[in-house]
Design a protein around this motif. Structure first.
Motif, PDB file in Angstrom:
ATOM      1  N   ASN A  30       0.852  -1.186   0.000  1.00 33.94           N
ATOM      2  CA  ASN A  30       0.000   0.000   0.000  1.00 33.94           C
ATOM      3  C   ASN A  30       0.890   1.239   0.000  1.00 33.94           C
ATOM      4  O   ASN A  30       1.623   1.481   0.952  1.00 33.94           O
ATOM      5  N   PHE A  31       0.820   2.008  -1.092  1.00 31.07           N
ATOM      6  CA  PHE A  31       1.704   3.159  -1.287  1.00 31.07           C
ATOM      7  C   PHE A  31       0.964   4.469  -1.037  1.00 31.07           C
ATOM      8  O   PHE A  31      -0.184   4.638  -1.457  1.00 31.07           O
ATOM      9  N   THR A  32       1.665   5.397  -0.388  1.00 30.79           N
ATOM     10  CA  THR A  32       1.195   6.767  -0.257  1.00 30.79           C
ATOM     11  C   THR A  32       2.303   7.694  -0.774  1.00 30.79           C
ATOM     12  O   THR A  32       3.454   7.592  -0.329  1.00 30.79           O
ATOM     13  N   PHE A  33       1.948   8.562  -1.718  1.00 31.79           N
ATOM     14  CA  PHE A  33       2.916   9.484  -2.306  1.00 31.79           C
ATOM     15  C   PHE A  33       2.795  10.821  -1.570  1.00 31.79           C
ATOM     16  O   PHE A  33       1.847  11.578  -1.767  1.00 31.79           O
ATOM     17  N   LEU A  34       3.771  11.087  -0.694  1.00 29.30           N
ATOM     18  CA  LEU A  34       3.690  12.220   0.223  1.00 29.30           C
ATOM     19  C   LEU A  34       4.224  13.503  -0.387  1.00 29.30           C
ATOM     20  O   LEU A  34       3.707  14.590  -0.109  1.00 29.30           O
ATOM     21  N   ASN A  35       5.279  13.405  -1.178  1.00 26.56           N
ATOM     22  CA  ASN A  35       5.899  14.573  -1.799  1.00 26.56           C
ATOM     23  C   ASN A  35       6.395  14.193  -3.188  1.00 26.56           C
ATOM     24  O   ASN A  35       6.693  13.025  -3.458  1.00 26.56           O
ATOM     25  N   SER A  36       6.496  15.189  -4.056  1.00 23.29           N
ATOM     26  CA  SER A  36       6.995  14.933  -5.400  1.00 23.29           C
ATOM     27  C   SER A  36       8.448  14.475  -5.337  1.00 23.29           C
ATOM     28  O   SER A  36       9.235  14.981  -4.532  1.00 23.29           O
ATOM     29  N   SER A  37       8.801  13.519  -6.191  1.00 24.42           N
ATOM     30  CA  SER A  37      10.189  13.078  -6.260  1.00 24.42           C
ATOM     31  C   SER A  37      11.012  14.082  -7.057  1.00 24.42           C
ATOM     32  O   SER A  37      10.473  14.924  -7.782  1.00 24.42           O
ATOM     33  N   VAL A  38      12.328  13.999  -6.921  1.00 18.13           N
ATOM     34  CA  VAL A  38      13.248  14.903  -7.613  1.00 18.13           C
ATOM     35  C   VAL A  38      13.913  14.111  -8.738  1.00 18.13           C
ATOM     36  O   VAL A  38      14.681  13.181  -8.483  1.00 18.13           O
ATOM     37  N   GLY A  39      13.619  14.460  -9.971  1.00 25.67           N
ATOM     38  CA  GLY A  39      14.156  13.731 -11.104  1.00 25.67           C
ATOM     39  C   GLY A  39      15.667  13.852 -11.223  1.00 25.67           C
ATOM     40  O   GLY A  39      16.236  14.923 -10.961  1.00 25.67           O
ATOM     41  N   GLY A  40      16.326  12.759 -11.593  1.00 22.65           N
ATOM     42  CA  GLY A  40      17.755  12.784 -11.836  1.00 22.65           C
ATOM     43  C   GLY A  40      18.620  12.737 -10.597  1.00 22.65           C
ATOM     44  O   GLY A  40      19.846  12.843 -10.691  1.00 22.65           O
ATOM     45  N   GLU A  41      18.027  12.591  -9.416  1.00 25.80           N
ATOM     46  CA  GLU A  41      18.801  12.523  -8.183  1.00 25.80           C
ATOM     47  C   GLU A  41      18.648  11.155  -7.540  1.00 25.80           C
ATOM     48  O   GLU A  41      17.618  10.497  -7.682  1.00 25.80           O
ATOM     49  N   ALA A  42      19.691  10.759  -6.809  1.00 21.52           N
ATOM     50  CA  ALA A  42      19.661   9.472  -6.123  1.00 21.52           C
ATOM     51  C   ALA A  42      18.629   9.492  -5.001  1.00 21.52           C
ATOM     52  O   ALA A  42      18.249  10.553  -4.486  1.00 21.52           O
ATOM     53  N   CYS A  43      18.163   8.294  -4.653  1.00 24.01           N
ATOM     54  CA  CYS A  43      17.214   8.172  -3.550  1.00 24.01           C
ATOM     55  C   CYS A  43      17.701   7.072  -2.619  1.00 24.01           C
ATOM     56  O   CYS A  43      18.558   6.256  -2.968  1.00 24.01           O
ATOM     57  N   GLU A  44      17.163   7.044  -1.433  1.00 20.36           N
ATOM     58  CA  GLU A  44      17.452   5.994  -0.458  1.00 20.36           C
ATOM     59  C   GLU A  44      16.134   5.407   0.011  1.00 20.36           C
ATOM     60  O   GLU A  44      15.178   6.135   0.283  1.00 20.36           O
ATOM     61  N   VAL A  45      16.069   4.079   0.082  1.00 22.60           N
ATOM     62  CA  VAL A  45      14.876   3.400   0.582  1.00 22.60           C
ATOM     63  C   VAL A  45      15.221   2.781   1.930  1.00 22.60           C
ATOM     64  O   VAL A  45      16.110   1.924   2.021  1.00 22.60           O
ATOM     65  N   VAL A  46      14.543   3.238   2.972  1.00 22.91           N
ATOM     66  CA  VAL A  46      14.767   2.752   4.331  1.00 22.91           C
ATOM     67  C   VAL A  46      13.650   1.774   4.682  1.00 22.91           C
ATOM     68  O   VAL A  46      12.463   2.126   4.634  1.00 22.91           O
ATOM     69  N   VAL A  47      14.032   0.543   5.019  1.00 24.36           N
ATOM     70  CA  VAL A  47      13.058  -0.511   5.316  1.00 24.36           C
ATOM     71  C   VAL A  47      13.158  -0.898   6.783  1.00 24.36           C
ATOM     72  O   VAL A  47      14.263  -1.052   7.325  1.00 24.36           O
ATOM     73  N   ARG A  48      12.009  -1.051   7.435  1.00 17.24           N
ATOM     74  CA  ARG A  48      12.000  -1.531   8.813  1.00 17.24           C
ATOM     75  C   ARG A  48      10.853  -2.504   9.008  1.00 17.24           C
ATOM     76  O   ARG A  48       9.839  -2.454   8.298  1.00 17.24           O
ATOM     77  N   VAL A  49      11.010  -3.386   9.977  1.00 14.23           N
ATOM     78  CA  VAL A  49       9.999  -4.404  10.268  1.00 14.23           C
ATOM     79  C   VAL A  49       8.974  -3.825  11.235  1.00 14.23           C
ATOM     80  O   VAL A  49       9.328  -3.321  12.306  1.00 14.23           O
ATOM     81  N   LEU A  50       7.704  -3.893  10.860  1.00 13.00           N
ATOM     82  CA  LEU A  50       6.635  -3.488  11.773  1.00 13.00           C
ATOM     83  C   LEU A  50       6.184  -4.657  12.638  1.00 13.00           C
ATOM     84  O   LEU A  50       5.910  -4.503  13.822  1.00 13.00           O
ATOM     85  N   LYS A  51       6.106  -5.845  12.008  1.00  6.43           N
ATOM     86  CA  LYS A  51       5.737  -7.049  12.766  1.00  6.43           C
ATOM     87  C   LYS A  51       6.202  -8.275  12.000  1.00  6.43           C
ATOM     88  O   LYS A  51       5.952  -8.400  10.799  1.00  6.43           O
ATOM     89  N   ALA A  52       6.887  -9.164  12.676  1.00  2.24           N
ATOM     90  CA  ALA A  52       7.328 -10.419  12.080  1.00  2.24           C
ATOM     91  C   ALA A  52       6.512 -11.548  12.688  1.00  2.24           C
ATOM     92  O   ALA A  52       6.674 -11.879  13.868  1.00  2.24           O
ATOM     93  N   GLY A  53       5.602 -12.112  11.897  1.00  4.35           N
ATOM     94  CA  GLY A  53       4.757 -13.183  12.377  1.00  4.35           C
ATOM     95  C   GLY A  53       5.116 -14.507  11.738  1.00  4.35           C
ATOM     96  O   GLY A  53       5.978 -14.593  10.860  1.00  4.35           O
ATOM     97  N   ARG A  54       4.425 -15.561  12.166  1.00  7.93           N
ATOM     98  CA  ARG A  54       4.717 -16.885  11.632  1.00  7.93           C
ATOM     99  C   ARG A  54       4.268 -17.009  10.188  1.00  7.93           C
ATOM    100  O   ARG A  54       4.954 -17.614   9.363  1.00  7.93           O
ATOM    101  N   LEU A  55       3.124 -16.413   9.839  1.00  9.76           N
ATOM    102  CA  LEU A  55       2.585 -16.514   8.487  1.00  9.76           C
ATOM    103  C   LEU A  55       2.738 -15.235   7.678  1.00  9.76           C
ATOM    104  O   LEU A  55       2.751 -15.287   6.451  1.00  9.76           O
ATOM    105  N   VAL A  56       2.839 -14.096   8.343  1.00 14.12           N
ATOM    106  CA  VAL A  56       2.914 -12.812   7.632  1.00 14.12           C
ATOM    107  C   VAL A  56       3.945 -11.914   8.299  1.00 14.12           C
ATOM    108  O   VAL A  56       3.990 -11.802   9.531  1.00 14.12           O
ATOM    109  N   THR A  57       4.784 -11.300   7.492  1.00 16.07           N
ATOM    110  CA  THR A  57       5.722 -10.284   7.954  1.00 16.07           C
ATOM    111  C   THR A  57       5.316  -8.945   7.350  1.00 16.07           C
ATOM    112  O   THR A  57       5.119  -8.842   6.137  1.00 16.07           O
ATOM    113  N   THR A  58       5.176  -7.931   8.192  1.00 16.77           N
ATOM    114  CA  THR A  58       4.755  -6.603   7.739  1.00 16.77           C
ATOM    115  C   THR A  58       5.933  -5.645   7.812  1.00 16.77           C
ATOM    116  O   THR A  58       6.582  -5.512   8.856  1.00 16.77           O
TER     117      THR A  58
END
Length: 240
Positions: A30-58
């Motif tokens: 589920n994506f939410t676009f909060l601000n316009s991206s900047v064309g031609g510039e590098a980006c960083e994607v920061v990932v964190r675990v909200l919940k690690a379950g036996r059948l589903v990881t969020t």
């Protein structure tokens, strides 16, 4: 929006692959676009675990540029085949599901001799994908939406079309990231409901992806059905 979703999905899948917690398959994002991206510039994607379950990881992923979050995503990973069977929503009754075949190389060469996006500013964005329209009506609907030609068919101009889509190079197989890209990068249906003088590229505000089965190994084509739903003069939802 589609290209950014592809970048985020790749980061999420790589992070989950390293975690190896038994939930390897992306089920939803589920994506939410909060601000316009900047064309031609590098980006960083920061990932964190909200919940690690036996059948589903969020997980949550933030795509950042210049210290600001541009796109935020909440994703759920599991394993296809576990739990209740997940079924995709049925498509329109008039969409042919049997007898659909990818085009031959000869047919592709003939169709690309006069591509519908020639000289269009969006060609640079869309040229990484190839479209094979399901019928002449679908092709004319697509061309109408991109202002290549006025609608000449019976009745009102359509607000959707069907096509087979693939990556530009024949040796490239489709991936989860490519599908995340395809669902949003090729939805000009909004142009079909706006007067010509008001047509402009509409920003994506939010997008929900659902995956019901793994992408088959070596898959080269996907059957896409793009439809627009208007909720007023400035708000629309698009389905693929």
């Amino acid at each position: 929006g589609g290209y950014l979703m592809g970048v985020v999905v790749r980061a999420l899948r790589e992070d989950q692959r390293r975690r190896a917690d038994g939930n390897p398959d992306l089920l939803s994002a589920n994506f939410t676009f909060l601000n316009s991206s900047v064309g031609g510039e590098a980006c960083e994607v920061v990932v964190r675990v909200l919940k690690a379950g036996r059948l589903v990881t969020t997980l949550q992923a933030d795509l950042e540029q210049r210290g600001k979050v541009r796109v935020q995503c909440t994703a759920m990973f599991g394993k296809f085949g576990d739990g209740p069977t997940r079924k995709a929503q049925p498509g329109p009754a008039d969409v042919p599901r049997s007898g659909v075949r990818p085009p031959s190389e000869e047919e592709l060469a003939a169709s690309e001799a006069d591509p519908p996006l020639r000289e269009q500013p969006t060609k640079q964005v869309l040229e990484r994908f190839r479209w094979w329209f399901m019928s002449d009506t679908d092709l004319r609907a697509y061309q109408h939406m991109l202002s290549v030609r006025d609608w000449s068919g019976p009745g009102a101009a359509p607000t959707g079309y069907r096509c087979l889509a693939s990556l530009e190079h024949a040796d490239e197989a489709l991936s989860v990231e490519a599908l995340a890209c395809l669902v949003d990068v090729n939805v000009p249906c909004i142009f079909g409901v706006l007067p010509r003088e008001q047509r402009t590229w509409a920003p994506t505000l939010a997008f929900d992806l659902q995956f019901f089965a793994p992408v088959p190994d070596g898959a080269r084509w996907v059957h896409a059905d793009y439809q627009l739903h208007a909720h007023g003069p400035t708000r629309f939802t698009a389905d693929c």
